[in-house]
Write a protein that holds these residues in place. Structure first.
Motif, mmCIF file in Angstrom:
data_model
loop_
_atom_site.group_PDB
_atom_site.id
_atom_site.type_symbol
_atom_site.label_atom_id
_atom_site.label_comp_id
_atom_site.label_asym_id
_atom_site.label_seq_id
_atom_site.Cartn_x
_atom_site.Cartn_y
_atom_site.Cartn_z
ATOM 1 N N PHE A 173 -35.659 5.977 -13.658
ATOM 2 C CA PHE A 173 -34.896 5.746 -14.333
ATOM 3 C C PHE A 173 -33.241 5.390 -13.495
ATOM 4 C CE2 PHE A 173 -37.842 8.403 -16.943
ATOM 5 C CZ PHE A 173 -38.006 7.222 -17.175
ATOM 6 N N LYS A 174 -32.288 4.738 -13.367
ATOM 7 C CA LYS A 174 -30.863 5.192 -12.474
ATOM 8 C C LYS A 174 -29.794 5.812 -13.413
ATOM 9 C CE LYS A 174 -32.976 2.776 -9.062
ATOM 10 N NZ LYS A 174 -31.857 1.590 -8.612
ATOM 11 N N GLY A 175 -29.387 5.862 -12.538
ATOM 12 C CA GLY A 175 -27.491 6.445 -12.986
ATOM 13 C C GLY A 175 -27.970 8.071 -13.211
ATOM 14 N N PRO A 176 -26.785 8.477 -13.886
ATOM 15 C CA PRO A 176 -26.517 9.268 -13.932
ATOM 16 C C PRO A 176 -26.940 9.275 -15.662
ATOM 17 C CG PRO A 176 -24.057 8.659 -14.352
ATOM 18 C CD PRO A 176 -25.921 7.295 -13.512
ATOM 19 N N ASN A 177 -26.912 8.010 -15.957
ATOM 20 C CA ASN A 177 -27.375 7.601 -17.984
ATOM 21 C C ASN A 177 -29.197 7.487 -17.778
ATOM 22 O OD1 ASN A 177 -25.176 8.106 -18.985
ATOM 23 N ND2 ASN A 177 -24.886 6.117 -18.579
ATOM 24 N N TYR A 178 -29.167 7.220 -16.775
ATOM 25 C CA TYR A 178 -31.247 6.952 -16.787
ATOM 26 C C TYR A 178 -31.235 5.896 -17.198
ATOM 27 C CZ TYR A 178 -30.104 11.889 -15.143
ATOM 28 O OH TYR A 178 -30.566 12.967 -14.087
ATOM 29 N N ILE A 179 -30.551 4.694 -16.703
ATOM 30 C CA ILE A 179 -30.951 3.415 -17.448
ATOM 31 C C ILE A 179 -32.571 3.174 -16.210
ATOM 32 C CG2 ILE A 179 -30.674 0.544 -16.925
ATOM 33 C CD1 ILE A 179 -28.616 2.591 -18.177
ATOM 34 N N THR A 194 -42.912 -1.481 -26.446
ATOM 35 C CA THR A 194 -43.030 -2.774 -24.828
ATOM 36 C C THR A 194 -42.063 -1.979 -24.012
ATOM 37 O OG1 THR A 194 -41.465 -3.959 -26.147
ATOM 38 C CG2 THR A 194 -43.880 -3.424 -27.169
ATOM 39 N N ILE A 195 -42.032 -2.977 -22.847
ATOM 40 C CA ILE A 195 -41.480 -2.826 -21.169
ATOM 41 C C ILE A 195 -40.072 -3.705 -22.201
ATOM 42 C CG2 ILE A 195 -41.621 -4.302 -19.364
ATOM 43 C CD1 ILE A 195 -44.120 -4.161 -18.896
ATOM 44 N N GLU A 196 -40.294 -4.404 -22.744
ATOM 45 C CA GLU A 196 -39.324 -5.019 -23.328
ATOM 46 C C GLU A 196 -37.647 -4.617 -23.843
ATOM 47 O OE1 GLU A 196 -41.766 -6.550 -23.657
ATOM 48 O OE2 GLU A 196 -41.481 -8.017 -22.190
ATOM 49 N N GLN A 197 -38.700 -3.149 -24.662
ATOM 50 C CA GLN A 197 -37.752 -2.109 -25.686
ATOM 51 C C GLN A 197 -36.951 -1.417 -24.731
ATOM 52 O OE1 GLN A 197 -40.567 -1.164 -27.931
ATOM 53 N NE2 GLN A 197 -39.696 -1.745 -29.682
ATOM 54 N N MET A 198 -37.778 -1.422 -23.131
ATOM 55 C CA MET A 198 -37.399 -0.134 -22.709
ATOM 56 C C MET A 198 -36.468 -0.593 -21.666
ATOM 57 S SD MET A 198 -38.750 2.745 -23.595
ATOM 58 C CE MET A 198 -39.128 3.746 -22.099
ATOM 59 N N LEU A 199 -36.475 -1.945 -21.201
ATOM 60 C CA LEU A 199 -35.808 -2.085 -19.053
ATOM 61 C C LEU A 199 -34.485 -2.804 -20.130
ATOM 62 C CD1 LEU A 199 -38.081 -4.571 -17.489
ATOM 63 C CD2 LEU A 199 -37.996 -2.255 -16.918
ATOM 64 N N VAL A 203 -32.760 5.711 -21.091
ATOM 65 C CA VAL A 203 -34.454 5.923 -21.592
ATOM 66 C C VAL A 203 -34.167 6.978 -23.163
ATOM 67 C CG1 VAL A 203 -34.646 7.832 -20.239
ATOM 68 C CG2 VAL A 203 -36.348 7.330 -20.954
ATOM 69 N N PHE A 204 -33.216 7.879 -22.681
ATOM 70 C CA PHE A 204 -33.514 9.034 -24.247
ATOM 71 C C PHE A 204 -32.731 7.949 -25.024
ATOM 72 C CE2 PHE A 204 -33.527 11.795 -20.347
ATOM 73 C CZ PHE A 204 -34.391 12.436 -20.994
ATOM 74 N N GLU A 205 -31.675 6.974 -25.815
ATOM 75 C CA GLU A 205 -31.480 6.360 -26.085
ATOM 76 C C GLU A 205 -32.764 5.900 -27.038
ATOM 77 O OE1 GLU A 205 -28.505 3.441 -25.420
ATOM 78 O OE2 GLU A 205 -26.434 4.791 -25.265
ATOM 79 N N VAL A 206 -33.481 5.236 -25.916
ATOM 80 C CA VAL A 206 -34.792 4.066 -26.456
ATOM 81 C C VAL A 206 -35.577 5.284 -26.884
ATOM 82 C CG1 VAL A 206 -36.830 3.091 -26.586
ATOM 83 C CG2 VAL A 206 -34.682 2.137 -25.493
ATOM 84 N N LEU A 207 -36.148 6.338 -26.144
ATOM 85 C CA LEU A 207 -37.069 7.603 -27.206
ATOM 86 C C LEU A 207 -35.584 9.170 -27.496
ATOM 87 C CD1 LEU A 207 -38.858 8.170 -23.312
ATOM 88 C CD2 LEU A 207 -39.147 6.648 -25.915
ATOM 89 N N HIS A 208 -34.698 8.462 -28.663
ATOM 90 C CA HIS A 208 -33.945 8.789 -28.766
ATOM 91 C C HIS A 208 -34.421 10.466 -29.414
ATOM 92 C CE1 HIS A 208 -35.202 8.246 -33.018
ATOM 93 N NE2 HIS A 208 -35.294 6.858 -32.892
ATOM 94 N N HIS A 209 -35.530 10.868 -30.079
ATOM 95 C CA HIS A 209 -36.226 11.834 -30.677
ATOM 96 C C HIS A 209 -36.999 12.818 -29.457
ATOM 97 C CE1 HIS A 209 -39.208 8.588 -29.898
ATOM 98 N NE2 HIS A 209 -39.869 8.982 -29.382
ATOM 99 N N ALA A 210 -36.654 12.650 -28.458
ATOM 100 C CA ALA A 210 -36.522 13.433 -26.921
ATOM 101 C C ALA A 210 -35.529 13.862 -26.864
ATOM 102 C CB ALA A 210 -37.654 13.000 -26.029
ATOM 103 N N LYS A 211 -34.340 13.568 -27.234
ATOM 104 C CA LYS A 211 -32.721 14.286 -27.109
ATOM 105 C C LYS A 211 -32.816 15.736 -27.296
ATOM 106 C CE LYS A 211 -28.875 11.424 -26.905
ATOM 107 N NZ LYS A 211 -28.296 10.828 -27.030
ATOM 108 N N PHE A 215 -34.914 17.452 -22.319
ATOM 109 C CA PHE A 215 -35.818 16.642 -20.965
ATOM 110 C C PHE A 215 -34.412 16.725 -19.933
ATOM 111 C CE2 PHE A 215 -39.013 16.715 -23.562
ATOM 112 C CZ PHE A 215 -40.545 16.932 -22.665
ATOM 113 N N GLU A 216 -32.893 16.347 -20.471
ATOM 114 C CA GLU A 216 -31.641 15.377 -19.785
ATOM 115 C C GLU A 216 -32.041 16.780 -19.105
ATOM 116 O OE1 GLU A 216 -31.604 14.759 -24.253
ATOM 117 O OE2 GLU A 216 -32.531 16.277 -23.408
#
Length: 880
Positions: A173-179, A194-199, A203-211, A215-216
């Protein structure tokens, strides 16, 4: 200084960080080193003592080359930029060699360093963190990069293939936004994407339920501090088939560093352990249920790790060992009873081999009370197989042990009782009779006991009592006790027993189940009673026929028995002598003396001895001497006196005749002895006048012997006067110590060998017969001289205490045996044995002295140690 900058958790984070960190003060141009972590010391081949507190460039002067001089300038510039801009400043790929330990040489090193300013609450720079990353290999690699671009590309492809095919989930995960820069399929599957959904997406926009679940913050901390984070079995909400589920993960967050050493992101490695966590939880719940069940029945529980030795116990387990709360395993071991520690150790050694741990032992609580425990456990093995764990329970079996011990004692008591003890079944046969009972009734075996009806143990006419009274009473009121007849099975002898029997009921239903009986053979008791009656009759006949009066008194001094002899002497009926009635037989002049002496001896529990006269049945006065010995019960309590009374009238008559004879003889001897002494003295002077010195000395020796004879005659006369009560006393007041000194001056002239030592305390004027008291003092001192032939001094003590003047004469002579001390003041007592003829005399001096002191109202006594000497003392009242 470190305390100034450290925050909460600083030390733990700082020292365990894998990244090299140096904290530097902003005191340019020195830039003092505030602290360094272990990674920094390892990276720079340094030690803490040579760095902390010194300036950066003093601590690292570097290799004196032109290139390094330029790098020092770059370093100062980077420091200044970080401080001035209040933002991190990075220097990449610069050379700064470090010294090789133990040599004067340097090792070539290339670094990428970030200087990160730390601001205070006002936004001012407090200090900055200098974080060097060793990029020597990377730098050299890049130097060779152009030559190996293709090889590097292949290597990266291989690394990517490995990354994508790894069995665990990995992502960058890169940068302060963890791309999401890179992610492999296992992690996508874990996230439910899927990989396409993640790349390319945070990460926390895709896994919004973990926000918002923390974890941040964890990732931020890793990116900002460079310190990895490891999570074991932590819960996380993830989508599975469109459903949000809580799964459990083991994961690691590592900082992702660029080629220049800067941290640009975070590497995440994750594995799902939901099944393992659920299984562990189920196991723990099962163990907890087992623990609760065990404690419900009073059992403590324990979990022993055989690999580490660590043991987890319940509170009840600790309580059974005498502790308020769980303690370490070693503390538990310490309280085992020293005699049972071997049993415990042996059980633990055998447990891995047998698969179970079972033993009983004693433990000693802090209050020193001893408790019994029972330990039971099951051994668990791994796949090797290797014993790794013991789960078990602990019970306090102290009460059971005590009950069992009491039961054993009771069985032993019953088996060894001298009385018959039996259990009678409801069918009329005995199920148990102890050994004493079998011997009493003639049984030879337990089988014979069980087969024999109780009717066979009684004559027919005696069994009627059993059928019509004993058993009905037991069944109706629960017990019967009384005398009955039994019959010996083999001899047919019928004899009496005392039978005490009770009904025994079932504790649950209350239905009678048997009858318990205790029988005592009455034959020894009846024989003993007959023997006692015969003995009492014999004793009665003996005491009646005895020529001596016999008596008994209780603890209060009341006469409770006199024999027929005393009754015949006094002509008083038996009842009239009881209590204090015996005194009525004593003549009035002697009653008080006899009674007071008895009361005094009774109070002090002394032997009683007194002489008195009684009105005899023949109408005359008889002399008696009474003796009594204190009696004590088996418990040591005083119970009274047993004594005897002897008629000494004839002895008194003979004594009077002897005293009369001595008196007449003494008077008759006194006149001729006085004449002899006068003639002797005249003759001695005549011989000395003529110059016949030798003959005069012989006459002088004769005069000495005449003086001794005069003294003996004087003693005999005093004794007759004492015994007849005619010894005269001429009392007057005189100074006691002055009188003693005058006597000592005279007596000192009689002995050249002994020194008469005065040890006087102030006394007083005493009222008494000066000459008679002087006679006593003279007698005591001359005796001391006589009986200490090998000593050279006699000590005379005087004192005044409790209205009494005391005088003691202490010698260092032959002493007196302990068993003779109470006889020295008796009339005619002399030294006995081998010494009898060494020390001449009649044995009257101490008797006369004793009588004089007593008649002056005083007391006289002696203390002595055989072979060490004696001390004779007397005391006289000041105010008589």
């Amino acid at each position: 200084m470190v305390n100034k900058i450290q925050g909460e958790g600083y030390k733990e984070i700082f020292n365990s960080s894998p990244a090299a960190i140096m904290m530097v003060d902003i005191d340019a141009p020195v830039y003092t080193i505030l602290d360094v972590n272990e990674a920094y010391l390892a990276a720079t081949n340094s030690d803490r003592e040579t760095l902390v507190g010194r300036g950066v460039f003093a601590a690292f002067p570097g290799n004196p080359t032109d290139e390094e001089s330029k790098n020092i300038e770059r370093t100062i510039y980077s420091f200044e930029q970080a401080i001035q801009t209040k933002k991190p400043h990075t220097m990449s790929n610069y050379r700064y060699d470090i010294p090789i330990r133990g040599t004067n040489e340097f090792e070539e090193r290339y670094w990428t360093t970030t200087n990160n300013p730390i601001l205070d609450e006002h936004g001012n720079v407090k200090y900055f963190i200098h974080s060097p990353a060793n990029v020597t290999e990377l730098y050299k690699l890049r130097q060779r990069e152009q030559a190996g671009v293709e090889a590097l590309k292949n290597q990266r492809q291989q690394l990517y293939a490995t990354f994508m095919q790894a069995p665990v989930g990995i992502a960058i995960f890169k940068g302060p936004n963890y791309i999401v820069d890179l992610i492999n399929p296992p992690l996508c599957e874990l996230y439910g994407q899927t990989i396409e959904q993640m790349l390319g997406k945070p990460v926390f926009e895709v896994l919004h339920h973990a926000k918002g679940l923390g974890f941040e913050e964890l990732i931020d901390n890793v990116r900002l501090t460079g310190k990895p984070f490891k999570g074991d079995g932590l819960p996380a909400p993830l989508m599975r088939n469109g459903v949000l589920e809580t799964v459990y993960l083991n994961f690691v967050y590592e900082p992702f560093r660029e080629n220049d050493g800067t941290i640009s992101g975070v590497i995440a490695v994750a594995t799902e352990v939901t099944e393992q966590i659920n299984a562990k939880r189920q196991t723990e719940e099962a163990e907890e249920r087992a623990r609760l069940a065990a404690e419900a029945v009073g059992a403590g529980t324990f979990d022993l790790n055989l690999l580490t030795g660590e043991m987890i116990t319940s509170n009840l387990f600790a309580n059974i060992f005498g502790f308020d709360k769980p303690v370490s395993r070693n503390e538990y071991v310490k309280v085992f009873h020293k005699d049972d520690l071997g049993v415990r150790n042996k059980a633990h050694l055998e447990a891995p081999l047998t698969g179970k741990l079972v033993y009983e032992a004693r433990v000693v609580w802090p209050d020193k009370s001893v408790h019994w425990i029972r330990v039971e456990g099951k051994v668990y093995y791994n796949a090797k197989p290797e014993a790794i764990r013991i789960l078990g329970t602990l019970l306090d079996i102290t009460e059971q042990k005590l009950a069992k011990e009491e039961q054993r004692k009771l069985i032993t008591l019953v088996a060894n009782s001298v009385d018959l003890m039996s259990i009678l079944n409801m069918d009329g046969t005995n199920s148990y009779i102890n050994e004493a009972g079998k011997n009493l009734l003639g049984f030879e075996s337990d089988e014979e006991v069980a087969k024999t009806p109780i009717a066979n143990l009684h004559a027919p006419e005696d069994f009627v009592l059993v059928e019509q009274e004993v058993l009905p009473s037991v069944m109706s009121v629960g017990r019967w006790a009384g005398v009955m007849n039994v019959r010996h099975l083999k001899t047919g002898e019928v004899f009496q027993v005392f039978n005490n029997c009770i009904r025994i009921d079932d504790p649950v239903t209350g239905v009678p189940i048997c009858v318990g009986a205790v029988m005592r053979d009455m034959r020894p008791e009846l024989a003993a009673k007959q023997a006692l009656a015969d003995s009492e009759e014999l004793l009665r006949n003996i005491t009646t026929a005895a020529p001596t009066g016999l008596w008994m008194a209780d603890e209060n001094g009341n006469i409770i028995y006199v024999n027929q002899t005393w009754i015949d002497w006094t002509n008083l009926p038996y009842e009239k002598n009881l209590g204090a009635g015996w005194l009525s037989a004593i003549v009035n002049e002697d009653k008080a003396k006899a009674s007071n002496k008895f009361i005094n001896d009774l109070t002090n529990r002394n032997l009683y001895e007194a002489e008195f006269r009684i009105h005899h049945a023949d109408g005359t006065i008889h002399w008696c001497i009474a003796n009594g010995k204190p009696q004590y019960g088996s418990d040591g309590v005083f119970t009274g006196y047993i004594g005897a009374c002897v008629d000494i009238t004839e002895q008194k008559y003979l004594q009077q005749q002897k005293d009369d004879f001595i008196g007449i003889a003494s008077h008759e001897l006194k006149t001729p002895v006085t004449s002899i002494k006068a003639y002797t003295q005249v003759l001695e002077r005549m011989l000395r006048k003529r110059g016949e010195i030798k003959e005069a000395e012989m006459i002088g020796r004769m005069d000495v012997q005449v003086n001794r004879l005069t003294s003996l005659i004087g003693d005999l006369l005093d004794v007759t006067k004492i015994n007849s009560g005619k010894l005269q006393f001429n009392d007057q007041q005189f100074d006691f110590n002055v009188h003693v000194k005058e006597l000592l001056e005279e007596l000192q002239r009689t002995t050249a060998k002994h020194t008469l030592v005065e040890n006087f305390a102030p006394t007083a004027v005493v009222y008494g017969d000066k000459e008679r008291i002087g006679q006593v003092i003279t007698n005591l001192i001359t005796n001391a001289i006589k009986y200490s032939p090998n000593a050279d001094k006699i000590i005379i003590h005087s004192a005044l205490k409790n209205e009494e003047i005391t005088l003691c004469v202490q010698d260092f002579g032959i002493g007196i045996p302990k068993d003779k001390l109470d006889k020295v003041f008796e009339q005619f007592y002399r030294v006995s044995g081998d010494m009898q003829h060494t020390f001449p005399g009649l044995g009257l001096g101490l008797y006369i002295s004793s009588e004089i002191i007593k008649r002056e109202g005083g007391r006289i006594w002696v203390t002595s140690a055989e072979g060490k000497g004696s001390t004779f003392c007397f005391a006289l009242p000041v105010n008589k």
